[in-house]
Enzyme design. Structure first.
Site, PDB file in Angstrom:
ATOM      1  N   ASP A   1       0.843  -1.196   0.000  1.00 14.04           N
ATOM      2  CA  ASP A   1       0.000   0.000   0.000  1.00 14.04           C
ATOM      3  C   ASP A   1       0.877   1.245   0.000  1.00 14.04           C
ATOM      4  OD1 ASP A   1      -2.232  -1.570   0.130  1.00 14.04           O
ATOM      5  OD2 ASP A   1      -2.897  -0.890   2.104  1.00 14.04           O
TER       6      ASP A   1
ATOM      7  N   LYS B   1      -8.249   0.459  -5.177  1.00 12.28           N
ATOM      8  CA  LYS B   1      -9.415  -0.130  -4.526  1.00 12.28           C
ATOM      9  C   LYS B   1     -10.719   0.526  -4.969  1.00 12.28           C
ATOM     10  CE  LYS B   1      -6.928  -1.268  -0.225  1.00 12.28           C
ATOM     11  NZ  LYS B   1      -6.981  -2.738  -0.315  1.00 12.28           N
TER      12      LYS B   1
ATOM     13  N   GLY C   1      -5.266  -3.002   8.883  1.00 15.85           N
ATOM     14  CA  GLY C   1      -4.968  -1.848   9.717  1.00 15.85           C
ATOM     15  C   GLY C   1      -4.708  -2.157  11.170  1.00 15.85           C
TER      16      GLY C   1
ATOM     17  N   ARG D   1      -6.354 -20.787   6.989  1.00 11.92           N
ATOM     18  CA  ARG D   1      -6.637 -22.147   7.467  1.00 11.92           C
ATOM     19  C   ARG D   1      -8.039 -22.584   7.034  1.00 11.92           C
ATOM     20  NH1 ARG D   1      -2.696 -24.327  10.178  1.00 11.92           N
ATOM     21  NH2 ARG D   1      -1.321 -23.093  11.528  1.00 11.92           N
TER      22      ARG D   1
ATOM     23  N   GLY E   1      -2.986  -7.390   8.351  1.00 11.59           N
ATOM     24  CA  GLY E   1      -2.232  -7.537   9.595  1.00 11.59           C
ATOM     25  C   GLY E   1      -0.804  -7.994   9.443  1.00 11.59           C
TER      26      GLY E   1
ATOM     27  N   SER F   1      -0.676  -1.265   6.134  1.00 16.61           N
ATOM     28  CA  SER F   1      -0.166  -0.280   7.084  1.00 16.61           C
ATOM     29  C   SER F   1       1.191  -0.672   7.649  1.00 16.61           C
ATOM     30  CB  SER F   1      -1.170  -0.118   8.229  1.00 16.61           C
ATOM     31  OG  SER F   1      -2.481   0.024   7.740  1.00 16.61           O
TER      32      SER F   1
END
Length: 299
Positions: free
Chosen positions: A24, A81, A153, A165, A219, A241
């Site tokens: 990003d 996006k 984020g 998973r 994440g 992020s």
């Protein structure tokens, strides 16, 4: 035959960034840092997910002029996006020549029920998924790439792990039923659980994986996070992020690229993880109010 050729072309572009990192970026300077670090592509947006989460409000498609500035500044593919269901935002992004459109739950959904009919576009799409059903429904709509939704984020990889998973477990069930000749169970699974045509289920059974590339997102903040997702079977990673909210973006970006390419070499991952500076401050998922969870958007 035309549809098949178009699908192959879109999926072919997605495979070009396989084993790579999509970063990003919010401006030309960040895009150049990403390119120099070895990013396979950049995602151009005005606010990274961490800022969208903090600032709130309605998150929309980025200014086309900003996206074009980034396209002019780098030689690697540029993605952008669009809101879930907002086919006009997607039309605009296609018209300015973005290389791939992310129909993203990070932005505020425009349609809470219907996703974009991605088959109506020439540009390839990437979409998020929490499980096999979501992944296959997006592919049935025309997505050329799938990514875990994770919880964008947060700097917390736990949701991305959970989603990967879930996809892997769903694929294992499909393959198991198929190999045991349990076609009735597969038909029931396709109709009642996954809600997709049997044709896609059989493709998964034959390939023993999704029929499109599957990236990790949401994440990922460290080289070890990236390698973890790759070892779980991802084809590449998106980092939002985690780079430009860290203490040393240039070094961290290069380290995550190295770890993604060399995900099965712990000694190298340990080496590139040294002296990276402070990582972005993470958020525990259980501290996020239910209505603020982004991954729940778009099923």
């Amino acid at each position: 035959m035309k549809k098949l050729g178009t699908d192959l072309l879109k999926r072919g572009f997605a495979k070009m960034v396989k084993h790579g990192v999509v970063m990003d970026v919010t401006n030309v300077e960040q895009a150049k840092i990403a390119e120099e670090a070895g990013a396979a592509a950049v995602m151009a947006l005005e606010r990274v997910p961490a800022d969208i989460r903090v600032q709130g409000g309605v998150a929309r498609m980025s200014d086309p002029d900003m996206i074009l500035e980034i396209k002019d500044a780098v030689s690697i593919p540029v993605m952008a996006k669009a809101r879930i269901g907002h086919f006009v935002e997607a039309q605009v992004l296609e018209s300015i020549g973005v290389d791939m459109i992310d129909e993203s739950e990070v932005l505020t959904p425009a349609d809470e029920i219907n996703h974009i009919n991605k088959k109506a576009f020439t540009a390839p799409f990437v979409c998020g998924a929490r499980n096999l059903g979501e992944a296959l429904r997006r592919i049935d709509e025309g997505a050329a790439m799938i990514r875990t939704k994770g919880e964008a984020g947060t700097g917390n990889v736990v949701e991305a792990v959970k989603h990967m998973r879930a996809v892997n477990e769903g694929i294992a069930r499909v393959v198991g039923y198929h190999e045991m000749g349990l076609e009735a169970e597969l038909v029931q699974m396709a109709r009642n659980e996954l809600k997709v045509p049997m044709e896609i289920i059989l493709e998964v059974a034959k390939l023993k994986r999704l029929p499109v590339v599957n990236f990790a997102a949401g994440g990922i903040a460290t080289p070890a996070d990236a390698a973890l997702m790759m070892q779980m079977g991802c084809d590449g990673v998106f980092v939002g992020s985690g780079i430009f909210k860290s203490g040393n973006p240039e070094i961290r970006a290069k380290a995550i690229v190295e770890a993604t390419y060399n995900f099965d070499k712990p000694e190298l991952i340990g080496e590139v993880s040294k002296n990276l500076g402070e990582a972005m401050v993470g958020i525990n998922i259980d501290q996020i109010p239910e209505e603020m969870l982004l991954a729940k958007r778009g099923i």
